[in-house]
Design a protein around this motif. Structure first.
Motif: not given
Length: 296
Positions: A125-126, A156-163, A165-167, A226-230
């Motif tokens: 969902h997130l 952009i990545h900040y918004l993508v990786l909503a699940d 928070k620390q990354d 990034f660690i995820d969301g690339n």
């Protein structure tokens, strides 16, 4: 007698990168690798490449259709809404599904309408909401004609990786390995300089926007900052630049994911950019056809 890659590029009036690709693909008779460079016979002739004609024809079609679309501008708010209403849901579904999200297209639509799908995890969902928010932010950047910068990429990545928070919006600090890939992502200490170099090269690249973005996208995913969301971030960046240049955004379908993965391997293994370039071009061409049909 042999010549260097640079000498061959000047002689044949093509780029150094293209000469190295032709060497790696075995298309230059007598060329062989010595250390990190190539030795090319001085008598070697420039190889014929049938892909260029097909590529140029498709890019020419795209440019013609884009010029036709430009004559319809500026579009009204109602026209823009019509063009984007289905795209946002499908784009969010496909981009997330490529990365393993389990929401169906229908479930993605429900989540973006504020509903909850009880059988699916909160993470999914997130991710749907985060991707939609990121695309809305990209559209705002397009209106501002904002530059492609590290700051905007991190936003952009900040918004993508909503699940996670620390990354969110920060470069990774640990090494990673992509299972099954033919390329090793950059070590953490190299991420920042490689991103700076990538952005500089993209800015100075004078090739067609689709060619530029195919190369940028592969190189960005290769750095894997990034660690995820690339993947999701990278595809949003492609659409940021396409829309800034006046082209419609594209949606790489989940059903085409193997073609998409193969395009990365073609580049990293054979130095062949045309697979990703062709994939992008076909999607842009189809989207232009759809835009023009709706606006008739």
């Amino acid at each position: 007698m042999f010549m260097t890659v640079k000498q061959a590029a000047e002689k044949w009036e093509i780029s150094d990168r293209r000469v190295r690709t032709l060497c790696a693909e075995g298309k230059i008779t007598g060329a062989y690798q010595e250390g990190r460079g190539w030795k090319i016979p001085i008598v070697a002739e420039k190889p014929a490449d049938g892909r260029y004609k097909a590529k140029e024809n498709l890019l020419s079609q795209i440019d013609r259709k884009k010029r036709e679309l430009d004559t319809r501008r500026p579009l009204t708010e109602g026209e823009l809404e019509r063009l984007n209403e289905e795209f946002v849901v499908e784009y969010t579904y496909n981009s997330n599904a490529i990365e393993g999200n389990t929401l169906t297209l229908r479930e993605t639509d429900l989540v973006l309408r504020g509903l909850t799908v009880d059988s699916k995890p909160l993470k999914d969902h997130l991710e749907a909401v985060g991707h939609k928010d990121a695309f809305d932010f990209v559209r705002e950047l397009v209106k501002e004609n904002a530059p492609l910068s590290e700051h905007n990429i991190k936003q952009i990545h900040y918004l993508v990786l909503a699940d996670k928070k620390q990354d969110r919006g920060v470069y990774r600090r640990v090494p990673v390995h992509i299972m099954g890939a033919h390329h090793e992502p950059a070590q953490p200490y190299l991420i920042e300089p490689k991103m700076e170099q990538l952005l500089h090269e993209y800015k100075d690249d004078t090739e067609h926007i689709i060619t530029k973005l195919a190369r940028f996208h592969i190189e960005f995913e290769g750095i894997h900052p990034f660690i995820d969301g690339n993947g999701r971030t990278g595809r949003l960046l492609v659409n940021l630049e396409l829309m800034k240049a006046g082209y419609p955004p594209i949606d790489i379908k989940f059903k085409d994911r193997m073609k998409y993965y193969d395009a990365f391997d073609a580049y990293h293994v054979k130095h062949n950019l045309s697979v990703m370039e062709g994939l992008f071009a076909r999607y842009v061409n189809e989207r232009l056809d759809m835009y023009l049909k709706i606006l008739e």
